[in-house]
Design an enzyme around this catalytic site. Structure first.
Site, mmCIF file in Angstrom:
data_model
loop_
_atom_site.group_PDB
_atom_site.id
_atom_site.type_symbol
_atom_site.label_atom_id
_atom_site.label_comp_id
_atom_site.label_asym_id
_atom_site.label_seq_id
_atom_site.Cartn_x
_atom_site.Cartn_y
_atom_site.Cartn_z
ATOM 1 N N HIS A 15 0.870 -1.188 0.000
ATOM 2 C CA HIS A 15 0.000 0.000 0.000
ATOM 3 C C HIS A 15 0.899 1.228 0.000
ATOM 4 O O HIS A 15 1.319 1.719 1.045
ATOM 5 C CB HIS A 15 -0.913 -0.027 1.228
ATOM 6 N N HIS A 17 1.374 4.814 -2.424
ATOM 7 C CA HIS A 17 1.032 5.681 -3.557
ATOM 8 C C HIS A 17 2.320 6.328 -4.033
ATOM 9 O O HIS A 17 2.948 7.065 -3.276
ATOM 10 C CB HIS A 17 0.041 6.763 -3.132
ATOM 11 N N HIS A 195 -9.466 1.078 -1.439
ATOM 12 C CA HIS A 195 -9.427 1.728 -0.134
ATOM 13 C C HIS A 195 -10.847 1.662 0.434
ATOM 14 O O HIS A 195 -11.812 2.047 -0.247
ATOM 15 C CB HIS A 195 -9.040 3.199 -0.258
ATOM 16 N N GLU A 198 -11.252 3.598 5.750
ATOM 17 C CA GLU A 198 -10.210 4.506 6.278
ATOM 18 C C GLU A 198 -10.936 5.599 7.069
ATOM 19 O O GLU A 198 -10.802 5.678 8.290
ATOM 20 C CB GLU A 198 -9.375 5.091 5.140
HETATM 21 N N1 ADE Z 1 -4.485 8.772 -2.033
HETATM 22 C C1 ADE Z 1 -3.242 8.833 -1.526
HETATM 23 N N2 ADE Z 1 -3.265 8.461 -0.234
HETATM 24 C C2 ADE Z 1 -4.547 8.135 0.073
HETATM 25 C C3 ADE Z 1 -5.212 7.657 1.228
HETATM 26 N N3 ADE Z 1 -4.556 7.428 2.370
HETATM 27 N N4 ADE Z 1 -6.533 7.458 1.172
HETATM 28 C C4 ADE Z 1 -7.200 7.684 0.047
HETATM 29 N N5 ADE Z 1 -6.628 8.123 -1.080
HETATM 30 C C5 ADE Z 1 -5.305 8.338 -1.079
HETATM 31 ZN ZN ZN Z 2 -3.679 4.803 0.463
#
Ligand code: ADE
Ligand code: ZN
Length: 336
Positions: A15, A17, A195, A198
């Site tokens: 995970h 980005h 995702h 969260e």
């Molecule tokens: N894009 C980059 N980081 C993210 C995250 N933690 N949650 C959702 N979208 C994202």
């Molecule tokens: Zn993320």
């Protein structure tokens, strides 16, 4: 267990980005060569802005930074800088998210993005021995039609992308809005992740499982609000990609000593530790292992379970997983 043990322990990152690995120093350099001026006087000034009350406050700054990336070389340099950091923190395999719409919406060709990233992945295997895969995320704050157009652009590059994901502003953008594009992606042979949970509710995790047919849940913290869901995730053996320092920085879990990771493990869930957007959240993957081990006083056995989970939860073949699990075992024999 020393910090060095946690840093050097072989691990997979699932995970991450790539736009969230954009360090201010590199951002200023690339912005300058592209003739773009950032609304900050200096690297320090930009870092000062990294104080987030929630996911959206972070995303606003993250997209602003990503908008300086234009040429294939920019995407290559970004990924290459990540692989250096990852290698220094024990990463032996990485499954990397990228957000094409952030770039194609600025008229950057899809090929510039994917080819830059892909070349860095090839070089990381050669230079560091790190294997990697790319996961294309759809931005959930944009309509499904935009995601569908993005999927079309990805088809010629099918061989360079293992899966599709779903990220960006979660609340108000449920997985069920993306059922069609995920179905098309699966038909085209992509695996799926999303995702969920969260900032959003357990219901979004159910939708990701049942409607998007995901192989993993990214974050998943709010799954713990629903006993039936916990049992379902455990029964289906769906891994969670958990990101402690991200949770702390975005106020999902401001106090890491109260982080749900141990509860996840005790509930029989396949939890993994990851860095999410390390340039913005104060640490790469090894730093996440260190922070959560300390906060929850995790035992060596628990830490090793997390590292082994990261390999088991990856999209590698059984033989490739065996090879990395052996690396972990050899590391323990040498260092315990
Ligand atoms: N894009 C980059 N980081 C993210 C995250 N933690 N949650 C959702 N979208 C994202
Ligand atoms: Zn993320």
């Amino acid at each position: 267990m020393t910090e060095d043990f946690l840093l050097q322990l072989p691990k997979a990152e699932l995970h991450l980005h790539i736009e969230g690995t954009y360090e201010p120093e590199l951002m200023f350099k690339i912005a300058e060569r592209n003739g773009i001026s950032l609304p900050y006087a200096s690297v320090e000034d930009l870092r000062q802005a990294y104080n987030f009350k929630n996911l959206q406050e972070f995303l606003d700054i993250y997209y602003q930074g990503a908008a300086t990336l234009m040429q294939p070389q920019d995407f290559y340099d970004l990924a290459w800088a990540y692989f250096h950091k990852a290698h220094a923190q024990g990463v032996v395999h990485a499954e990397i998210f990228f957000d094409p719409q952030t770039h194609t919406d600025r008229n950057i060709p899809f090929a510039s993005i994917i080819n830059g990233f892909h070349q860095a992945c090839l070089d990381a295997q050669k230079v560091f021995g790190i294997s990697s895969k790319l996961i294309m995320c759809f931005l959930r704050h944009l309509p499904e039609s935009s995601a569908l157009a993005t999927l079309e652009q990805a088809i010629p590059h099918r061989d360079k992308i293992v899966a599709v994901g779903l990220d960006s502003s979660e609340v108000g953008h449920p997985p069920h809005d993306f059922v069609n594009v995920f179905a098309k992606a699966r038909e085209a042979g992509f695996l799926t992740v999303a995702h969920a949970g969260e900032e959003g509710p357990a219901e979004y995790v159910w939708e990701a499982l049942d409607l998007l047919k995901v192989s993993r849940i990214d974050h998943g913290n709010h799954s713990l609000d629903d006993q039936k869901l916990i049992a379902e995730i455990a029964a289906r053996k769906i891994p969670l990609t958990v990101c402690p320092l991200s949770n702390q920085k975005l106020q999902v879990c401001p106090d890491l000593t109260k982080h749900p990771l141990r509860q996840m493990l005790e509930s029989g869930l396949i939890a993994t530790i990851n860095s999410d957007d390390p340039a913005y959240f104060g640490g790469y993957i090894g730093d996440n292992y260190i922070a959560i081990q300390k906060a929850l006083d995790l035992t060596e056995e628990e830490v090793l379970t997390l590292a082994r989970n990261s390999v088991q939860a990856s999209f590698l073949t059984a033989a490739e997983k065996e090879n990395l699990l052996t690396k972990i075992t050899e590391f323990i024999l040498k260092n315990s």
